[in-house]
Design a protein around this motif. Structure first.
Motif, PDB file in Angstrom:
ATOM      1  N   LEU A   1       0.534  -1.104  -0.045  1.00 13.80           N
ATOM      2  CA  LEU A   1       0.043   0.003  -0.186  1.00 13.80           C
ATOM      3  C   LEU A   1       0.917   1.287   0.090  1.00 13.80           C
ATOM      4  CD1 LEU A   1      -2.857  -0.874   2.510  1.00 13.80           C
ATOM      5  CD2 LEU A   1      -2.908  -0.816   0.082  1.00 13.80           C
ATOM      6  N   ARG A   2       2.157   1.201   0.640  1.00 17.09           N
ATOM      7  CA  ARG A   2       3.062   2.308   0.635  1.00 17.09           C
ATOM      8  C   ARG A   2       3.870   2.394  -0.636  1.00 17.09           C
ATOM      9  NH1 ARG A   2       4.786   3.089   6.886  1.00 17.09           N
ATOM     10  NH2 ARG A   2       2.794   3.527   7.879  1.00 17.09           N
ATOM     11  N   GLY A   3       3.730   1.487  -1.561  1.00 20.84           N
ATOM     12  CA  GLY A   3       4.698   1.534  -2.778  1.00 20.84           C
ATOM     13  C   GLY A   3       5.821   0.967  -2.714  1.00 20.84           C
ATOM     14  N   HIS A   4       6.119   0.187  -1.632  1.00 18.54           N
ATOM     15  CA  HIS A   4       7.681  -0.380  -1.525  1.00 18.54           C
ATOM     16  C   HIS A   4       7.642  -1.679  -2.195  1.00 18.54           C
ATOM     17  CE1 HIS A   4       8.275   2.903   1.024  1.00 18.54           C
ATOM     18  NE2 HIS A   4       7.714   2.631   2.258  1.00 18.54           N
ATOM     19  N   ASP A   5       7.283  -1.827  -3.358  1.00 15.68           N
ATOM     20  CA  ASP A   5       7.382  -2.959  -3.964  1.00 15.68           C
ATOM     21  C   ASP A   5       8.282  -4.004  -4.022  1.00 15.68           C
ATOM     22  OD1 ASP A   5       4.697  -1.841  -4.765  1.00 15.68           O
ATOM     23  OD2 ASP A   5       5.456  -1.355  -6.779  1.00 15.68           O
ATOM     24  N   VAL A   6       9.802  -3.668  -4.221  1.00 17.73           N
ATOM     25  CA  VAL A   6      10.811  -4.493  -4.147  1.00 17.73           C
ATOM     26  C   VAL A   6      10.764  -4.987  -2.660  1.00 17.73           C
ATOM     27  CG1 VAL A   6      13.175  -4.524  -4.064  1.00 17.73           C
ATOM     28  CG2 VAL A   6      11.987  -3.062  -6.133  1.00 17.73           C
ATOM     29  N   ALA A   7      10.696  -4.366  -1.674  1.00 14.98           N
ATOM     30  CA  ALA A   7      10.598  -4.930  -0.208  1.00 14.98           C
ATOM     31  C   ALA A   7       9.587  -5.753  -0.018  1.00 14.98           C
ATOM     32  CB  ALA A   7      10.442  -3.700   0.561  1.00 14.98           C
TER      33      ALA A   7
ATOM     34  N   ALA B   1      -4.336 -13.340  -0.515  1.00 19.14           N
ATOM     35  CA  ALA B   1      -5.353 -12.424  -0.120  1.00 19.14           C
ATOM     36  C   ALA B   1      -4.745 -10.825   0.059  1.00 19.14           C
ATOM     37  CB  ALA B   1      -6.165 -12.599   0.833  1.00 19.14           C
ATOM     38  N   VAL B   2      -4.160 -10.684   0.910  1.00 18.47           N
ATOM     39  CA  VAL B   2      -3.612  -9.171   1.221  1.00 18.47           C
ATOM     40  C   VAL B   2      -2.728  -8.749   0.014  1.00 18.47           C
ATOM     41  CG1 VAL B   2      -3.398  -9.662   3.488  1.00 18.47           C
ATOM     42  CG2 VAL B   2      -1.265  -9.928   2.336  1.00 18.47           C
ATOM     43  N   THR B   3      -1.876  -9.611  -0.656  1.00 15.37           N
ATOM     44  CA  THR B   3      -1.173  -8.964  -1.822  1.00 15.37           C
ATOM     45  C   THR B   3      -2.032  -8.706  -3.104  1.00 15.37           C
ATOM     46  OG1 THR B   3       0.656 -10.693  -1.402  1.00 15.37           O
ATOM     47  CG2 THR B   3       0.457  -9.804  -3.637  1.00 15.37           C
ATOM     48  N   LEU B   4      -3.042  -9.524  -3.134  1.00 20.27           N
ATOM     49  CA  LEU B   4      -4.132  -9.245  -4.457  1.00 20.27           C
ATOM     50  C   LEU B   4      -4.764  -7.747  -3.822  1.00 20.27           C
ATOM     51  CD1 LEU B   4      -6.184 -12.508  -5.417  1.00 20.27           C
ATOM     52  CD2 LEU B   4      -5.087 -10.534  -6.921  1.00 20.27           C
ATOM     53  N   ILE B   5      -5.357  -7.740  -2.626  1.00 18.39           N
ATOM     54  CA  ILE B   5      -6.171  -6.752  -2.452  1.00 18.39           C
ATOM     55  C   ILE B   5      -5.388  -5.498  -2.562  1.00 18.39           C
ATOM     56  CG2 ILE B   5      -7.513  -5.346  -0.232  1.00 18.39           C
ATOM     57  CD1 ILE B   5      -8.164  -8.100   0.348  1.00 18.39           C
ATOM     58  N   GLY B   6      -3.917  -5.454  -1.857  1.00 19.07           N
ATOM     59  CA  GLY B   6      -2.849  -4.368  -1.968  1.00 19.07           C
ATOM     60  C   GLY B   6      -2.722  -3.688  -3.435  1.00 19.07           C
ATOM     61  N   MET B   7      -2.586  -4.859  -4.337  1.00 19.33           N
ATOM     62  CA  MET B   7      -2.379  -4.574  -5.842  1.00 19.33           C
ATOM     63  C   MET B   7      -3.691  -3.992  -6.342  1.00 19.33           C
ATOM     64  SD  MET B   7       0.257  -7.023  -7.186  1.00 19.33           S
ATOM     65  CE  MET B   7      -0.696  -8.516  -7.111  1.00 19.33           C
ATOM     66  N   ALA B   8      -4.991  -4.578  -6.017  1.00 17.40           N
ATOM     67  CA  ALA B   8      -5.903  -3.792  -6.748  1.00 17.40           C
ATOM     68  C   ALA B   8      -6.407  -2.535  -6.248  1.00 17.40           C
ATOM     69  CB  ALA B   8      -7.174  -4.925  -6.108  1.00 17.40           C
ATOM     70  N   VAL B   9      -6.017  -2.455  -4.926  1.00 16.93           N
ATOM     71  CA  VAL B   9      -6.352  -0.791  -4.235  1.00 16.93           C
ATOM     72  C   VAL B   9      -5.410   0.192  -5.214  1.00 16.93           C
ATOM     73  CG1 VAL B   9      -5.803   0.575  -2.196  1.00 16.93           C
ATOM     74  CG2 VAL B   9      -7.018  -1.504  -2.019  1.00 16.93           C
ATOM     75  N   ARG B  10      -4.367  -0.342  -5.339  1.00 15.68           N
ATOM     76  CA  ARG B  10      -3.442   0.681  -6.188  1.00 15.68           C
ATOM     77  C   ARG B  10      -3.504   0.493  -7.654  1.00 15.68           C
ATOM     78  NH1 ARG B  10       2.490  -0.735  -4.861  1.00 15.68           N
ATOM     79  NH2 ARG B  10       3.065   0.791  -6.335  1.00 15.68           N
ATOM     80  N   GLY B  11      -4.595  -0.275  -8.450  1.00 10.91           N
ATOM     81  CA  GLY B  11      -4.697  -0.353  -9.315  1.00 10.91           C
ATOM     82  C   GLY B  11      -3.686  -1.096 -10.359  1.00 10.91           C
ATOM     83  N   LEU B  12      -3.021  -2.082  -9.823  1.00 14.78           N
ATOM     84  CA  LEU B  12      -1.973  -2.809 -10.416  1.00 14.78           C
ATOM     85  C   LEU B  12      -2.706  -4.210 -11.141  1.00 14.78           C
ATOM     86  CD1 LEU B  12       1.015  -2.781  -7.921  1.00 14.78           C
ATOM     87  CD2 LEU B  12       0.871  -1.472  -9.903  1.00 14.78           C
ATOM     88  N   VAL B  13      -3.702  -4.508 -10.375  1.00 22.38           N
ATOM     89  CA  VAL B  13      -4.557  -5.610 -11.072  1.00 22.38           C
ATOM     90  C   VAL B  13      -5.913  -5.320 -10.978  1.00 22.38           C
ATOM     91  CG1 VAL B  13      -2.943  -7.501 -10.260  1.00 22.38           C
ATOM     92  CG2 VAL B  13      -4.443  -7.005  -8.819  1.00 22.38           C
ATOM     93  N   PRO B  14      -6.883  -5.879 -11.885  1.00 18.57           N
ATOM     94  CA  PRO B  14      -8.129  -5.532 -11.797  1.00 18.57           C
ATOM     95  C   PRO B  14      -8.873  -6.245 -10.605  1.00 18.57           C
ATOM     96  CG  PRO B  14      -7.811  -7.109 -13.665  1.00 18.57           C
ATOM     97  CD  PRO B  14      -6.293  -6.772 -12.965  1.00 18.57           C
ATOM     98  N   TRP B  15     -10.018  -5.685 -10.018  1.00 19.29           N
ATOM     99  CA  TRP B  15     -10.741  -6.333  -9.096  1.00 19.29           C
ATOM    100  C   TRP B  15     -11.340  -7.758  -9.538  1.00 19.29           C
ATOM    101  CZ3 TRP B  15     -10.637  -5.244  -4.095  1.00 19.29           C
ATOM    102  CH2 TRP B  15     -10.199  -3.742  -3.495  1.00 19.29           C
ATOM    103  N   TRP B  16     -11.757  -7.868 -10.844  1.00 17.19           N
ATOM    104  CA  TRP B  16     -12.340  -9.038 -11.025  1.00 17.19           C
ATOM    105  C   TRP B  16     -11.268 -10.160 -10.557  1.00 17.19           C
ATOM    106  CZ3 TRP B  16      -9.337 -12.035 -14.109  1.00 17.19           C
ATOM    107  CH2 TRP B  16      -8.572 -11.624 -15.018  1.00 17.19           C
ATOM    108  N   LEU B  17      -9.886 -10.137 -10.486  1.00 15.80           N
ATOM    109  CA  LEU B  17      -8.937 -11.258 -10.471  1.00 15.80           C
ATOM    110  C   LEU B  17      -9.254 -11.454  -8.952  1.00 15.80           C
ATOM    111  CD1 LEU B  17      -6.690 -12.997 -10.984  1.00 15.80           C
ATOM    112  CD2 LEU B  17      -4.824 -10.911 -10.495  1.00 15.80           C
TER     113      LEU B  17
END
Length: 209
Positions: A45-51, A93-109
């Motif tokens: 959620l904070r954008g620290h993707d590599v970490a 679950a948390v990875t999917l939700i976090g990425m969906a919130v940021r728009g990295l993956v669609p909510w249908w996934l």
């Protein structure tokens, strides 16, 4: 539960007896993995993707390690069989939700993955009331989980510039689609096993009458 010849599923049998132990090394590793779940969500959620990717890779590695320790040193336990897949699902679950919130993956996934867990989860209480602790981990389900846990770190890296980001996007989505397919294949097998349990109970009730 294996599969019989010609694709027929063998009758469901009673689950093997597993020690009811808590204080084991694999369980300790699983507890640590569970503690890392909220850490991954915050990092995403904070954008620290590599970490976040580093934590996810460490989690996947520890998942393999605790399985090896459990089998080699006879430390398999009922709690471990619950914690290990639970940690996997929570990370997904948390990875999917976090990425969906940021728009990295669609909510249908998110919906597709959560719907599969809901289908299986609805059946578990019925299984437990009939003396089964749940569904044994199937190869298709495990392979699907592994594919998804590979896919999501790669999808987190799709915003990298140049070739690395492009490769992450292609391989990440390929793994995601493959993981979803296997995830739902496992769900279909679990539904069939559930059907067998219900059918065997109906036959047993008819015999008693």
């Amino acid at each position: 539960m294996g599969e019989a010849q010609h694709g027929e599923v063998e009758p469901v049998e009673e689950a093997e007896v597993v020690p009811d132990r808590v204080w084991t090394v694999p369980n300790a590793i699983s507890f640590v993995r569970l503690l890392m779940v909220p850490v991954v969500l915050v990092l995403i959620l904070r954008g620290h993707d590599v970490a976040a990717v580093i934590v996810l890779i460490a989690s996947a590695a520890s998942d393999w390690v605790d399985g090896v320790i459990a089998r080699r040193f006879n430390q398999v336990s009922k709690l471990g069989r619950f914690l290990d897949p639970s940690a996997d699902r929570l990370f997904i679950a948390v990875t999917l939700i976090g990425m969906a919130v940021r728009g990295l993956v669609p909510w249908w996934l998110v919906a597709v993955v959560f719907a599969r867990d809901a289908v299986v989860g609805i059946m578990v209480p019925f299984m437990m009331r009939r003396g089964y602790p749940g569904f044994p981990v199937h190869l298709a389900g495990k392979a699907g989980t592994v594919a998804l846990m590979y896919a999501f770190p790669l999808l987190l890296l799709t915003r990298l510039d140049g070739v690395p980001g492009d490769v992450a996007w292609v391989v990440g989505w390929a793994a995601a689609w493959w993981g979803i397919f296997l995830y739902w294949c496992a769900a279909a097998l679990y539904v069939d096993q559930f059907r067998q349990v219900i059918a065997s109970d109906s036959v047993a009730s008819g015999i008693r009458q």
